[in-house]
Design a protein around this motif. Structure first.
Motif, PDB file in Angstrom:
ATOM      1  N   ALA A 125     -67.667  19.153  30.978  1.00 34.45           N
ATOM      2  CA  ALA A 125     -67.540  19.323  29.547  1.00 34.45           C
ATOM      3  C   ALA A 125     -68.460  20.441  29.109  1.00 34.45           C
ATOM      4  O   ALA A 125     -69.631  20.223  28.915  1.00 34.45           O
ATOM      5  N   GLN A 126     -67.994  21.625  29.098  1.00 31.42           N
ATOM      6  CA  GLN A 126     -68.647  22.811  28.554  1.00 31.42           C
ATOM      7  C   GLN A 126     -70.099  22.978  28.958  1.00 31.42           C
ATOM      8  O   GLN A 126     -70.817  23.736  28.354  1.00 31.42           O
ATOM      9  N   THR A 178     -58.167  21.186  33.323  1.00 28.11           N
ATOM     10  CA  THR A 178     -59.015  20.875  32.176  1.00 28.11           C
ATOM     11  C   THR A 178     -58.716  21.808  31.013  1.00 28.11           C
ATOM     12  O   THR A 178     -58.282  22.944  31.205  1.00 28.11           O
ATOM     13  N   GLN A 218     -60.763  22.551  27.141  1.00 29.21           N
ATOM     14  CA  GLN A 218     -61.816  22.205  26.195  1.00 29.21           C
ATOM     15  C   GLN A 218     -61.803  23.186  25.032  1.00 29.21           C
ATOM     16  O   GLN A 218     -61.631  24.393  25.243  1.00 29.21           O
ATOM     17  N   GLU A 263     -64.009  24.139  21.388  1.00 30.45           N
ATOM     18  CA  GLU A 263     -65.233  23.926  20.625  1.00 30.45           C
ATOM     19  C   GLU A 263     -65.215  24.867  19.430  1.00 30.45           C
ATOM     20  O   GLU A 263     -64.920  26.047  19.564  1.00 30.45           O
ATOM     21  N   TYR A 273     -66.422  19.425  19.150  1.00 27.61           N
ATOM     22  CA  TYR A 273     -65.954  19.637  20.518  1.00 27.61           C
ATOM     23  C   TYR A 273     -64.859  18.635  20.854  1.00 27.61           C
ATOM     24  O   TYR A 273     -64.917  17.476  20.462  1.00 27.61           O
ATOM     25  N   SER A 274     -63.852  19.091  21.591  1.00 29.25           N
ATOM     26  CA  SER A 274     -62.827  18.188  22.103  1.00 29.25           C
ATOM     27  C   SER A 274     -62.356  18.721  23.453  1.00 29.25           C
ATOM     28  O   SER A 274     -62.335  19.929  23.684  1.00 29.25           O
ATOM     29  N   GLY A 275     -61.982  17.809  24.327  1.00 27.76           N
ATOM     30  CA  GLY A 275     -61.516  18.240  25.634  1.00 27.76           C
ATOM     31  C   GLY A 275     -60.668  17.181  26.289  1.00 27.76           C
ATOM     32  O   GLY A 275     -60.691  16.009  25.917  1.00 27.76           O
ATOM     33  N   THR A 276     -59.901  17.624  27.249  1.00 29.23           N
ATOM     34  CA  THR A 276     -59.085  16.708  28.029  1.00 29.23           C
ATOM     35  C   THR A 276     -59.059  17.201  29.468  1.00 29.23           C
ATOM     36  O   THR A 276     -59.265  18.389  29.725  1.00 29.23           O
TER      37      THR A 276
END
Length: 168
Positions: free
Chosen positions: A93-94, A119, A121, A123, A147-150
């Motif tokens: 994650a970043q 992945t 992400q 931001e 922030y969001s991610g999958t």
């Protein structure tokens, strides 16, 4: 493990001299694209396992609406052969991204790992404006980010000749 690793990178980021270190010039939009590969073998390298590991990374830093900055990060990893657990791809994650001072970033987790991964992400960094508007003096120089991610990862890839995870 004995391996040979190589990478090719396209990078348009610009850095500014900040005295004792260089920092990312956030006034410029930038792109970073990188392809890396790792190869092992039992021949010349005399490695205990045989695998090929590839990873494609894409980062885009751009100005968003208002004073903010949007960062997009995407990654794709594939492997062939019996990839050892310690060389499997892990969900990040970043944590590897550049962050201005005062920005909170998340770190990698080995809870989700595999021999294939994808992945994405996003931001959005609003800068110091939202926290300065609160009027609390000790928050005035901190930046506010959303922030969001999958991610998706898989073990026992179809490319694995043995069809099972091997501990080395």
């Amino acid at each position: 493990y004995r391996s040979v690793t190589g990478s090719v990178t396209f990078d348009t980021r610009q850095f500014v001299d900040a005295g004792f270190t260089e920092t990312l010039d956030e006034s410029q939009d930038a792109t970073l694209l990188s392809l890396s590969g790792e190869f092992t073998g039992q021949g010349i390298l005399k490695s205990p396992s045989r695998y090929q590991r590839y990873f494609l990374e894409y980062y885009r830093y751009m100005h968003g609406p208002g004073p903010g900055r949007l960062s997009v990060a995407a990654g794709l990893g594939l492997s062939r052969g019996d990839l050892p657990l310690q060389r499997q791809f892990d969900v990040q994650a970043q944590a590897g991204g550049l962050a201005p001072a005062g920005t909170f970033k998340c770190a990698a987790t080995k809870e989700f790992a595999g021999d294939r991964i994808a992945t994405l992400q996003l931001e959005y960094n609003f800068g110091v404006t939202p926290l300065r508007a609160m009027g609390i003096s000790f928050l005035r120089n901190l930046e506010f980010s959303v922030y969001s991610g999958t991610a998706w990862c898989d073990r026992n890839s179809l490319f694995s000749p043995s069809g099972k995870v091997t501990l080395h």
